[in-house]
Design a protein around this motif. Structure first.
Motif, PDB file in Angstrom:
ATOM      1  N   TYR A 138       0.905  -0.927   0.273  1.00 35.62           N
ATOM      2  CA  TYR A 138       0.047   0.066   0.077  1.00 35.62           C
ATOM      3  C   TYR A 138       0.687   1.208   0.499  1.00 35.62           C
ATOM      4  O   TYR A 138       0.407   2.526  -0.561  1.00 35.62           O
ATOM      5  CB  TYR A 138      -0.654  -0.648   1.114  1.00 35.62           C
ATOM      6  CG  TYR A 138      -1.839  -0.678   0.570  1.00 35.62           C
ATOM      7  CD1 TYR A 138      -3.400  -0.440  -0.506  1.00 35.62           C
ATOM      8  CD2 TYR A 138      -3.043  -1.982   1.201  1.00 35.62           C
ATOM      9  CE1 TYR A 138      -3.911  -1.432  -0.500  1.00 35.62           C
ATOM     10  CE2 TYR A 138      -3.646  -2.702   1.125  1.00 35.62           C
ATOM     11  CZ  TYR A 138      -3.694  -2.524   0.179  1.00 35.62           C
ATOM     12  OH  TYR A 138      -5.481  -3.601   0.296  1.00 35.62           O
ATOM     13  N   LYS A 139       1.837   1.168   0.631  1.00 35.83           N
ATOM     14  CA  LYS A 139       2.737   2.456   0.440  1.00 35.83           C
ATOM     15  C   LYS A 139       3.289   2.744  -1.430  1.00 35.83           C
ATOM     16  O   LYS A 139       3.373   3.587  -1.422  1.00 35.83           O
ATOM     17  CB  LYS A 139       3.936   2.475   1.397  1.00 35.83           C
ATOM     18  CG  LYS A 139       4.741   0.873   0.811  1.00 35.83           C
ATOM     19  CD  LYS A 139       6.488   0.863   2.140  1.00 35.83           C
ATOM     20  CE  LYS A 139       7.277  -0.021   1.869  1.00 35.83           C
ATOM     21  NZ  LYS A 139       8.253  -0.108   2.777  1.00 35.83           N
ATOM     22  N   ASN A 140       3.354   2.014  -1.205  1.00 34.36           N
ATOM     23  CA  ASN A 140       3.713   2.597  -3.474  1.00 34.36           C
ATOM     24  C   ASN A 140       2.462   2.607  -4.112  1.00 34.36           C
ATOM     25  O   ASN A 140       3.062   2.985  -5.207  1.00 34.36           O
ATOM     26  CB  ASN A 140       4.445   0.549  -3.683  1.00 34.36           C
ATOM     27  CG  ASN A 140       5.956   0.794  -2.740  1.00 34.36           C
ATOM     28  OD1 ASN A 140       6.464   1.848  -2.621  1.00 34.36           O
ATOM     29  ND2 ASN A 140       6.328  -0.887  -3.032  1.00 34.36           N
ATOM     30  N   ALA A 143      -2.399   6.633  -3.789  1.00 31.57           N
ATOM     31  CA  ALA A 143      -3.991   7.406  -4.648  1.00 31.57           C
ATOM     32  C   ALA A 143      -4.266   7.326  -5.875  1.00 31.57           C
ATOM     33  O   ALA A 143      -5.784   6.519  -5.033  1.00 31.57           O
ATOM     34  CB  ALA A 143      -3.988   8.801  -4.426  1.00 31.57           C
ATOM     35  N   SER A 144      -3.299   7.067  -6.797  1.00 31.58           N
ATOM     36  CA  SER A 144      -4.309   6.362  -7.606  1.00 31.58           C
ATOM     37  C   SER A 144      -4.354   5.292  -7.921  1.00 31.58           C
ATOM     38  O   SER A 144      -5.628   5.019  -8.408  1.00 31.58           O
ATOM     39  CB  SER A 144      -3.002   7.154  -9.095  1.00 31.58           C
ATOM     40  OG  SER A 144      -2.044   6.372  -8.676  1.00 31.58           O
ATOM     41  N   LEU A 149      -8.237   0.795  -7.373  1.00 36.29           N
ATOM     42  CA  LEU A 149      -8.264  -0.754  -6.313  1.00 36.29           C
ATOM     43  C   LEU A 149     -10.455  -0.164  -5.969  1.00 36.29           C
ATOM     44  O   LEU A 149     -11.270  -1.023  -6.720  1.00 36.29           O
ATOM     45  CB  LEU A 149      -7.799  -0.807  -5.005  1.00 36.29           C
ATOM     46  CG  LEU A 149      -8.077  -1.827  -4.542  1.00 36.29           C
ATOM     47  CD1 LEU A 149      -8.301  -3.034  -4.873  1.00 36.29           C
ATOM     48  CD2 LEU A 149      -7.236  -1.580  -3.486  1.00 36.29           C
ATOM     49  N   THR A 150     -10.974   0.883  -6.024  1.00 35.06           N
ATOM     50  CA  THR A 150     -11.821   0.363  -5.002  1.00 35.06           C
ATOM     51  C   THR A 150     -12.731   0.854  -6.563  1.00 35.06           C
ATOM     52  O   THR A 150     -14.366   0.965  -6.324  1.00 35.06           O
ATOM     53  CB  THR A 150     -12.043   2.902  -4.876  1.00 35.06           C
ATOM     54  OG1 THR A 150     -11.502   3.292  -5.580  1.00 35.06           O
ATOM     55  CG2 THR A 150     -11.524   1.511  -3.180  1.00 35.06           C
TER      56      THR A 150
END
Length: 408
Positions: A138-140, A143-144, A149-150
């Motif tokens: 998740y750190k990589n 936001a995009s 993903l959502t």
């Protein structure tokens, strides 16, 4: 079909029966059977996943039901991935909750996560366990990446979730970060290429989201095993760190023993069924003995002793039993009573009980005194206006809570 092929299929069939034992639901058994057969033929172990969010420093005995299943799969030769949700902890799992879970700081999460591997090593074989943290991906992702993903899941699907539906109907708040939690957790299965995920029954929705997302990313979907939830010490809510009704597997033997002895007689049998190593026939025999006059306390002592043995040793379990009997049967106090400086004397007993943590509120303190459940230096008190002056006092609330109170 060759004899070797036939034997592999027979072995897998037997293994599946054993794996199902004690589980609540197995999705999808036919798919998992194929995965097991392919694993046998290819000699490539399956990837078995369990994820826990480090919302407190303790793994509790309710978790052991899932860990025992992981150990069973390790013994069959498969790889276990113990995923510590250091990223998802910052969101907060809404499963089974009617309010938003308080957020944790990064520092709190790191502190809690540091204890998880050591505790998990008591339950599964550390040499056959892969420890991962979901902040790795998740750190990589950024936001995009999270927005992309959502986009793979709809609000309608998320609101099918039972606890969200109830909160929505009751006009209770649902934060946006809670809505995306199942998707964030589900992506862990994609990142780890999980073949099977195990969790409690309250995690079923999240585990299914992981399965759906794997399909979206072109992976073979994971199968799912849900395990029954252990009720907490109150006998009402599931055992939970956030509800403070749990027994940590690293708790001191005396504390662990005393907490088991505090559960109701009815709950005791559920703990026997879900935690004890003795057979169902032996549990039934013990139940019949209680029905025929055996004091339920004797059965509870057997359970408490077994559980302390499991997480400590027989020597420490024997000592915990001796300390328990000394305290409650003979009135002898233990030597290792915790000390706490409450403050400057003089102080009213109600304030002392609350400040020391012996009661959670002034109301509870009042109630315990009214019910005769408070002792000072071994003497039961009934006067709520008692003032204590400078000195040391042994104060006991109920059977289990006892502290040395120091007033300056």
């Amino acid at each position: 079909m060759s004899n070797m092929n036939s034997k592999i299929i027979d072995d897998v069939t037997t293994d599946i029966i054993d794996i199902k034992q004690g589980s609540d639901e197995f999705l999808i058994e036919e798919e998992f059977t194929k995965k097991m057969i392919n694993s046998k033929f290819s000699n490539i172990p399956l990837r078995i996943k369990l994820g826990l969010d480090p919302t407190s420093p303790d793994i509790h005995i309710g978790h052991t039901i899932v860990f025992n299943k992981l150990r069973q799969l390790q013994n069959l030769g498969h790889n276990v991935i113990f995923l510590i949700g250091d990223f998802t902890s910052m969101i907060g799992d809404p499963s089974g909750r009617n309010s938003t879970r308080p957020s944790l700081t990064k520092e709190e999460i790191e502190k809690n996560a540091n204890t998880y591997y050591e505790q998990a090593s008591k339950l599964i074989d550390p040499s056959k366990t892969e420890i991962r943290y979901n902040s790795e991906w998740y750190k990589n992702l950024g936001a995009s990446g999270i927005i992309e993903l959502t986009s793979k899941y709809t609000i309608a699907r998320i609101l099918e979730r039972d606890d969200f539906t109830k909160r929505f109907k009751n006009k209770l708040p649902i934060s946006l970060h809670e809505l995306i939690y199942p998707i964030i957790q589900g992506y862990d299965s994609v990142a780890l290429k999980s073949d099977l995920e195990i969790g409690g029954t309250d995690q079923k929705f999240n585990l299914l989201v992981g399965r759906d997302l794997q399909k979206e990313f072109g992976q073979e979907p994971q199968c799912i095993i849900t395990m029954p939830l252990l009720l907490g010490l109150d006998g009402i809510e599931k055992m939970s760190k956030s509800k403070n009704n749990y027994i940590g597997i690293s708790e001191l033997p005396d504390s662990m023993f005393g907490k088991i002895m505090s559960i109701s007689d009815d709950l005791m049998w559920k703990y026997f069924d879900m935690l004890s190593s003795i057979s169902s026939d032996e549990i039934l025999k013990l139940k019949n003995q209680v029905l025929n006059g055996l004091n339920p306390k004797n059965a509870k002592i057997q359970l408490a002793h077994e559980i302390v043995c499991k997480f400590h040793s027989k020597i420490l379990a024997d000592r915990a039993l001796e300390n328990f009997e000394n305290r409650f049967k003979y009135g002898i106090l233990p030597n290792d009573i915790s000390e706490i400086h409450v403050g400057k004397a003089p102080i009213n007993i109600i304030k002392i009980l609350k400040a020391s943590g012996l009661t959670v509120s002034h109301t509870e303190a009042n109630r315990n005194i009214e019910q005769g459940g408070v002792k000072i230096d071994g003497n039961k008190i009934s006067d709520k206006s008692i003032i204590l002056f400078k000195g040391e006092y042994i104060i006991q609330v109920g059977k289990r809570k006892i502290k040395k109170i120091i007033l300056d």
